[in-house]
Motif scaffolding. Sequence first.
Motif, PDB file in Angstrom:
ATOM      1  N   UNK A   1      -1.598   7.653 -40.308  1.00 15.15           N
ATOM      2  CA  UNK A   1      -0.196   7.860 -39.967  1.00 15.15           C
ATOM      3  C   UNK A   1      -0.018   9.245 -39.368  1.00 15.15           C
ATOM      4  N   UNK A   2       0.687   9.329 -38.257  1.00 22.06           N
ATOM      5  CA  UNK A   2       0.970  10.630 -37.648  1.00 22.06           C
ATOM      6  C   UNK A   2       2.031  11.378 -38.453  1.00 22.06           C
ATOM      7  N   UNK A   3       3.117  10.709 -38.750  1.00 25.35           N
ATOM      8  CA  UNK A   3       4.243  11.342 -39.438  1.00 25.35           C
ATOM      9  C   UNK A   3       3.976  11.353 -40.936  1.00 25.35           C
ATOM     10  N   UNK A   4       3.003  12.152 -41.340  1.00 27.72           N
ATOM     11  CA  UNK A   4       2.592  12.159 -42.739  1.00 27.72           C
ATOM     12  C   UNK A   4       1.845  13.447 -43.045  1.00 27.72           C
TER      13      UNK A   4
ATOM     14  N   UNK B   1       7.205  24.208 -44.269  1.00 28.64           N
ATOM     15  CA  UNK B   1       8.268  23.208 -44.424  1.00 28.64           C
ATOM     16  C   UNK B   1       9.284  23.304 -43.290  1.00 28.64           C
ATOM     17  N   UNK B   2       9.607  24.525 -42.886  1.00 29.55           N
ATOM     18  CA  UNK B   2      10.564  24.708 -41.791  1.00 29.55           C
ATOM     19  C   UNK B   2       9.993  24.218 -40.473  1.00 29.55           C
ATOM     20  N   UNK B   3       8.702  24.471 -40.239  1.00 27.40           N
ATOM     21  CA  UNK B   3       8.092  24.101 -38.961  1.00 27.40           C
ATOM     22  C   UNK B   3       7.876  22.603 -38.848  1.00 27.40           C
TER      23      UNK B   3
ATOM     24  N   UNK C   1       7.846  15.581 -42.567  1.00 22.22           N
ATOM     25  CA  UNK C   1       6.965  14.998 -41.554  1.00 22.22           C
ATOM     26  C   UNK C   1       7.425  13.594 -41.169  1.00 22.22           C
ATOM     27  N   UNK C   2       7.854  12.816 -42.144  1.00 22.94           N
ATOM     28  CA  UNK C   2       8.341  11.465 -41.863  1.00 22.94           C
ATOM     29  C   UNK C   2       9.565  11.518 -40.954  1.00 22.94           C
TER      30      UNK C   2
END
Length: 244
Positions: free
Chosen positions: A31-34, A112-114, A146-147
């Motif tokens: 998964x990319x968004x992970x 977390x911000x990035x 990320x999700x």
Amino acid sequence: MNLARSPSSDSPSRLTTGAGSADARLGQGLLRAALHEVFAAVPADSAAAAGFALLLALRASPGRPVFWVRDVRSVREAGRLYAAGLVELGADPDAIILVHADSTRGLLQAAADTVKCAAIGTVVIEPWAQAPEFGLTESRRIAFAAVRSGVTALVVRSGAQPVPSAAETRWAVSAAPSAALAANAPGHPAFDISLLRHRGGIAGFDARVEWDRDCRAFRDAPLSRAVPAVPVVGARATQLRRAA
């Protein structure tokens, strides 16, 4: 014949490594968004773990920058990234944004911000040693971001034991001998990778892969006479325990 796929051939939501053996076990890919964790398998492999994470980040980020947040203690111990070495790996140093945080708390906040910024391709997070602040709560915070943004987050763990986290996958990485090129020239960077955990239930496996900078992809390492691999990231070994 192993035809490594380029990053652009991957699904918008999935990322393949390019190595046939690993991708066959992973099915549709990562998964990319992970959030994904990369552990050094043994004390001498902190550079290999960082190098594998960086190369996976390059594959996950075609046309977008890689944001790397490092604890300054990791910088002092392992050294700074070497621009000429990055070019040899097929990376553009100008597309890698480095941030050095003076504490684990600062590192996690910056990460977390990035991760919330969809313009970033991948965020590589490198805490120092065990970093107890990076537990289940903080990993969930980054994973959820990320999700929402679609950004890939890779955490490099050296000198640390696995603890419960929200990571989609957890890997152990070690340096592997590479196959010599023509005229006995040093071979491509090679890695032994082990899938330790997969939230989707895929069983763990081991694979040996090497990096093809021209295709910007991993591929199955050939079985041939071994020579020392070209160092991926220059580093002095830290005191680690095996990531099991």
